[in-house]
Design a protein around this motif. Sequence first.
Motif, PDB file in Angstrom:
ATOM      1  N   ILE A  80       0.867  -1.178   0.000  1.00  0.00           N
ATOM      2  CA  ILE A  80       0.000   0.000   0.000  1.00  0.00           C
ATOM      3  C   ILE A  80       0.902   1.226   0.000  1.00  0.00           C
ATOM      4  O   ILE A  80       1.927   1.238   0.691  1.00  0.00           O
ATOM      5  CB  ILE A  80      -0.900  -0.007   1.256  1.00  0.00           C
ATOM      6  CG1 ILE A  80      -1.934  -1.137   1.155  1.00  0.00           C
ATOM      7  CG2 ILE A  80      -1.598   1.341   1.456  1.00  0.00           C
ATOM      8  CD1 ILE A  80      -2.741  -1.362   2.416  1.00  0.00           C
ATOM      9  N   PHE A  81       0.530   2.216  -0.782  1.00  0.00           N
ATOM     10  CA  PHE A  81       1.264   3.480  -0.740  1.00  0.00           C
ATOM     11  C   PHE A  81       0.373   4.567  -0.160  1.00  0.00           C
ATOM     12  O   PHE A  81      -0.816   4.637  -0.493  1.00  0.00           O
ATOM     13  CB  PHE A  81       1.711   3.904  -2.143  1.00  0.00           C
ATOM     14  CG  PHE A  81       2.996   3.273  -2.575  1.00  0.00           C
ATOM     15  CD1 PHE A  81       4.212   3.856  -2.276  1.00  0.00           C
ATOM     16  CD2 PHE A  81       2.986   2.076  -3.280  1.00  0.00           C
ATOM     17  CE1 PHE A  81       5.405   3.263  -2.666  1.00  0.00           C
ATOM     18  CE2 PHE A  81       4.175   1.471  -3.671  1.00  0.00           C
ATOM     19  CZ  PHE A  81       5.384   2.073  -3.368  1.00  0.00           C
ATOM     20  N   VAL A  82       0.963   5.400   0.671  1.00  0.00           N
ATOM     21  CA  VAL A  82       0.264   6.602   1.134  1.00  0.00           C
ATOM     22  C   VAL A  82       1.123   7.790   0.714  1.00  0.00           C
ATOM     23  O   VAL A  82       2.315   7.844   1.035  1.00  0.00           O
ATOM     24  CB  VAL A  82       0.096   6.622   2.669  1.00  0.00           C
ATOM     25  CG1 VAL A  82      -0.685   7.861   3.092  1.00  0.00           C
ATOM     26  CG2 VAL A  82      -0.605   5.361   3.164  1.00  0.00           C
ATOM     27  N   LEU A  83       0.519   8.691  -0.048  1.00  0.00           N
ATOM     28  CA  LEU A  83       1.219   9.929  -0.399  1.00  0.00           C
ATOM     29  C   LEU A  83       0.727  11.000   0.568  1.00  0.00           C
ATOM     30  O   LEU A  83      -0.468  11.311   0.602  1.00  0.00           O
ATOM     31  CB  LEU A  83       0.921  10.326  -1.850  1.00  0.00           C
ATOM     32  CG  LEU A  83       1.368   9.324  -2.915  1.00  0.00           C
ATOM     33  CD1 LEU A  83       0.979   9.805  -4.308  1.00  0.00           C
ATOM     34  CD2 LEU A  83       2.887   9.113  -2.843  1.00  0.00           C
ATOM     35  N   ALA A 124       2.537  15.061  -6.830  1.00  0.00           N
ATOM     36  CA  ALA A 124       1.590  13.946  -6.635  1.00  0.00           C
ATOM     37  C   ALA A 124       1.317  13.237  -7.958  1.00  0.00           C
ATOM     38  O   ALA A 124       1.182  12.003  -8.004  1.00  0.00           O
ATOM     39  CB  ALA A 124       0.284  14.472  -6.041  1.00  0.00           C
ATOM     40  N   HIS A 125       1.254  14.020  -9.049  1.00  0.00           N
ATOM     41  CA  HIS A 125       1.017  13.412 -10.362  1.00  0.00           C
ATOM     42  C   HIS A 125       2.134  12.430 -10.713  1.00  0.00           C
ATOM     43  O   HIS A 125       1.888  11.264 -11.041  1.00  0.00           O
ATOM     44  CB  HIS A 125       0.919  14.533 -11.421  1.00  0.00           C
ATOM     45  CG  HIS A 125       0.615  14.044 -12.789  1.00  0.00           C
ATOM     46  ND1 HIS A 125       1.076  14.662 -13.921  1.00  0.00           N
ATOM     47  CD2 HIS A 125      -0.110  12.969 -13.233  1.00  0.00           C
ATOM     48  CE1 HIS A 125       0.648  14.005 -14.984  1.00  0.00           C
ATOM     49  NE2 HIS A 125      -0.072  12.981 -14.598  1.00  0.00           N
ATOM     50  N   GLY A 241       6.254  11.439   1.081  1.00  0.00           N
ATOM     51  CA  GLY A 241       5.755  12.815   0.971  1.00  0.00           C
ATOM     52  C   GLY A 241       5.540  13.202  -0.484  1.00  0.00           C
ATOM     53  O   GLY A 241       6.336  12.862  -1.344  1.00  0.00           O
ATOM     54  N   ALA A 242       4.435  13.938  -0.728  1.00  0.00           N
ATOM     55  CA  ALA A 242       4.174  14.420  -2.095  1.00  0.00           C
ATOM     56  C   ALA A 242       4.166  15.949  -2.096  1.00  0.00           C
ATOM     57  O   ALA A 242       3.376  16.579  -2.779  1.00  0.00           O
ATOM     58  CB  ALA A 242       2.848  13.860  -2.609  1.00  0.00           C
ATOM     59  N   MET A 243       5.051  16.505  -1.282  1.00  0.00           N
ATOM     60  CA  MET A 243       5.150  17.968  -1.183  1.00  0.00           C
ATOM     61  C   MET A 243       6.568  18.393  -1.544  1.00  0.00           C
ATOM     62  O   MET A 243       7.484  17.582  -1.581  1.00  0.00           O
ATOM     63  CB  MET A 243       4.798  18.423   0.246  1.00  0.00           C
ATOM     64  CG  MET A 243       5.781  18.000   1.308  1.00  0.00           C
ATOM     65  SD  MET A 243       5.967  16.206   1.450  1.00  0.00           S
ATOM     66  CE  MET A 243       6.786  16.038   2.998  1.00  0.00           C
ATOM     67  N   ALA A 244       6.727  19.700  -1.793  1.00  0.00           N
ATOM     68  CA  ALA A 244       8.047  20.188  -2.199  1.00  0.00           C
ATOM     69  C   ALA A 244       8.976  20.380  -1.005  1.00  0.00           C
ATOM     70  O   ALA A 244      10.178  20.168  -1.105  1.00  0.00           O
ATOM     71  CB  ALA A 244       7.879  21.497  -2.955  1.00  0.00           C
TER      72      ALA A 244
END
Length: 284
Positions: A80-83, A124-125, A241-244
Amino acid sequence: MVRPYAIKGKKRKTREEKYDREEDEEVEVEEKESANRGSIEKPKGEAPDEEEEEDESGAHELVGIPIAPSDQNTKKAGVIFVLEKASLEVAKVGKSFQLLNSDDHANFLRKNKKNPAYCRPDIAHQALLAILDSPINKAGRLQAVYVKTEKGVLFEVKPHVRIPRTYKRFSGIMLQLLQQHKITAVGKRESLLRLIKNPVTQYFPVNSRKIGFSYSSEKLVKMSKYVDAVDDDVNLVFVVGAMAHGKIGTEYVDDFIAISGYPLSAAMCIARITEALAEKWNVL
Ligand SMILES: C[S@@+](CC[C@H](N)C(=O)[O-])C[C@H]1O[C@@H](n2cnc3c(N)ncnc32)[C@H](O)[C@@H]1O
């Protein structure tokens, strides 16, 4: 306005065309051979349902949003992935609602006292594409993907969905999802993407190990060795993390690791994880 997806075109015949689908965005059905070629664990085929249109891989080709072929019947421990902290925020810009990004909305963001450098939905994309494109997904080992936005909105992405490859179309889908709370395949009940209630932990299988990722973790590991040491019956939950900027929270993770001595993009980090798993599970 969101462009309609999955305009069914004729199937591609050449090898290059199968790999590079960006050149022809309208052709969404992959050849069965392409979906199954890499997996040593032979995918189990299902008898096609005559009432539903099916491509050669067994994936349903739907009018609303395309579905990627994969072997979803595998009953093995999965991943499972969580972003976390995905920068996906909708705002009314001028007369229309838009998914904010640092390129197109820099002035709007500054006027609203937000730092454009933090407004990066492209992360995220790219991360979602890296997860969904991975051979372990095609081999049916991806159980779920959850994305939590910076504002705390949680949504689920089904592993068999084909996320649009171009940013413009991705942003259209995200806008639709965040406004309407789900995206359902036309003519089907199944929600392919849908907002769900927090906390994300309630969706994890019982026997799961939650692993958080950060460049700043003091525990630097070699990813292939790390996953090799985990028992085969343990479900792995990877939190990336999907943030900069900034760091993911560590509230629900069992372990917090760095996998490189360099700061990686989320997509690169995911590529390292999925490659290590592919090696462990012998998915080529
Ligand atoms: C674009 S980076 C975020 C940058 C942020 N400054 C940081 O280092 O966490 C996206 C995500 O990739 C993961 N990541 C990046 N480099 C990593 C590394 N060397 N080891 C483990 N995870 C990493 C982290 O989960 C991070 O949140």
